[in-house]
Design a protein around this motif. Structure first.
Motif, PDB file in Angstrom:
ATOM      1  N   LYS A  59       0.832  -1.211   0.000  1.00 24.90           N
ATOM      2  CA  LYS A  59       0.000   0.000   0.000  1.00 24.90           C
ATOM      3  C   LYS A  59       0.863   1.256   0.000  1.00 24.90           C
ATOM      4  CE  LYS A  59      -3.873  -2.133   2.366  1.00 24.90           C
ATOM      5  NZ  LYS A  59      -4.785  -2.063   3.488  1.00 24.90           N
TER       6      LYS A  59
ATOM      7  N   PRO B 149       2.468   4.983  -0.780  1.00 20.85           N
ATOM      8  CA  PRO B 149       1.809   6.289  -0.897  1.00 20.85           C
ATOM      9  C   PRO B 149       1.618   6.670  -2.359  1.00 20.85           C
ATOM     10  CG  PRO B 149       4.084   6.547  -0.193  1.00 20.85           C
ATOM     11  CD  PRO B 149       3.789   5.081  -0.190  1.00 20.85           C
TER      12      PRO B 149
ATOM     13  N   GLN C 232       5.094   0.874  14.533  1.00 17.30           N
ATOM     14  CA  GLN C 232       5.247   1.760  13.380  1.00 17.30           C
ATOM     15  C   GLN C 232       6.714   1.981  13.018  1.00 17.30           C
ATOM     16  OE1 GLN C 232       3.641   2.876  16.204  1.00 17.30           O
ATOM     17  NE2 GLN C 232       1.542   2.501  15.564  1.00 17.30           N
TER      18      GLN C 232
ATOM     19  N   ARG D 295       7.545  15.990   4.715  1.00 18.37           N
ATOM     20  CA  ARG D 295       6.627  14.972   5.217  1.00 18.37           C
ATOM     21  C   ARG D 295       7.353  13.860   5.957  1.00 18.37           C
ATOM     22  NH1 ARG D 295       4.625  11.355   0.031  1.00 18.37           N
ATOM     23  NH2 ARG D 295       6.691  10.785  -0.730  1.00 18.37           N
TER      24      ARG D 295
ATOM     25  N   LEU E  13       6.419   9.868   6.592  1.00 14.76           N
ATOM     26  CA  LEU E  13       5.533   8.767   6.242  1.00 14.76           C
ATOM     27  C   LEU E  13       5.495   7.754   7.374  1.00 14.76           C
ATOM     28  CD1 LEU E  13       7.173   9.749   3.507  1.00 14.76           C
ATOM     29  CD2 LEU E  13       5.569   8.166   2.520  1.00 14.76           C
TER      30      LEU E  13
ATOM     31  N   TYR F 288       4.535   3.766   8.434  1.00 12.19           N
ATOM     32  CA  TYR F 288       4.303   2.386   8.009  1.00 12.19           C
ATOM     33  C   TYR F 288       4.066   1.549   9.254  1.00 12.19           C
ATOM     34  CZ  TYR F 288       6.462   3.829   3.599  1.00 12.19           C
ATOM     35  OH  TYR F 288       6.751   4.469   2.428  1.00 12.19           O
TER      36      TYR F 288
ATOM     37  N   TYR G 199       2.210   0.797   4.364  1.00 10.41           N
ATOM     38  CA  TYR G 199       2.019   2.248   4.444  1.00 10.41           C
ATOM     39  C   TYR G 199       0.650   2.546   5.026  1.00 10.41           C
ATOM     40  CZ  TYR G 199       1.058   7.006   2.889  1.00 10.41           C
ATOM     41  OH  TYR G 199       0.705   8.328   2.836  1.00 10.41           O
ATOM     42  N   THR G 200       0.586   3.459   6.024  1.00 13.65           N
ATOM     43  CA  THR G 200      -0.687   3.790   6.658  1.00 13.65           C
ATOM     44  C   THR G 200      -1.037   5.272   6.585  1.00 13.65           C
ATOM     45  OG1 THR G 200       0.352   4.020   8.825  1.00 13.65           O
ATOM     46  CG2 THR G 200      -0.564   1.858   8.258  1.00 13.65           C
ATOM     47  N   GLY G 201      -0.079   6.135   6.281  1.00 12.00           N
ATOM     48  CA  GLY G 201      -0.386   7.556   6.212  1.00 12.00           C
ATOM     49  C   GLY G 201       0.866   8.401   6.273  1.00 12.00           C
ATOM     50  N   GLN G 202       0.641   9.716   6.351  1.00 12.63           N
ATOM     51  CA  GLN G 202       1.777  10.622   6.400  1.00 12.63           C
ATOM     52  C   GLN G 202       1.397  11.910   7.119  1.00 12.63           C
ATOM     53  OE1 GLN G 202       2.980  11.635   2.417  1.00 12.63           O
ATOM     54  NE2 GLN G 202       0.912  12.108   1.784  1.00 12.63           N
ATOM     55  N   TYR G 203       2.407  12.565   7.638  1.00 13.83           N
ATOM     56  CA  TYR G 203       2.264  13.894   8.220  1.00 13.83           C
ATOM     57  C   TYR G 203       2.954  14.847   7.264  1.00 13.83           C
ATOM     58  CZ  TYR G 203       0.934  11.537  12.513  1.00 13.83           C
ATOM     59  OH  TYR G 203       0.290  10.762  13.439  1.00 13.83           O
TER      60      TYR G 203
END
Length: 89
Positions: free
Chosen positions: A7, A9, A27, A37, A39, A41, A52-56
């Motif tokens: 998954k 980004p 994580q 950013r 990322l 995971y 991958y679960t998201g990012q700031y």
């Protein structure tokens, strides 16, 4: 040794500079200062890789140099050339 990623980004990771995790964390955090950013995971114990679960994204910051995650308070600290910022996870 392979390290499978799932998954990914939408915008590919191209120039990471720092990776942060701890043995007992679920994580993995990856800093890409060129994109402002970090990322996130999740470790995948089944495959030995990560998902991958998201990012700031820190649009308001520039010159991000490093970061640290306090797992006990769920806080991330971000270091720029002139300041330290914190954000809740």
């Amino acid at each position: 040794m392979d390290f499978p990623l799932k998954k990914l980004p939408v915008k590919a990771l191209t120039s990471p500079t720092r990776i942060y995790t701890e043995t007992d964390m679920t994580q993995i955090y990856v800093l890409e200062p060129s994109e402002n950013r970090i990322l996130v995971y999740n470790k995948d114990d089944r495959t030995g890789g990560a998902v991958y679960t998201g990012q700031y994204i820190f649009d308001e910051l520039s010159d991000i140099r490093d970061f640290w995650v306090d797992k006990n308070t769920n806080t991330m600290y971000v270091l720029t050339g002139t300041s330290i910022y914190r954000t809740a996870l």
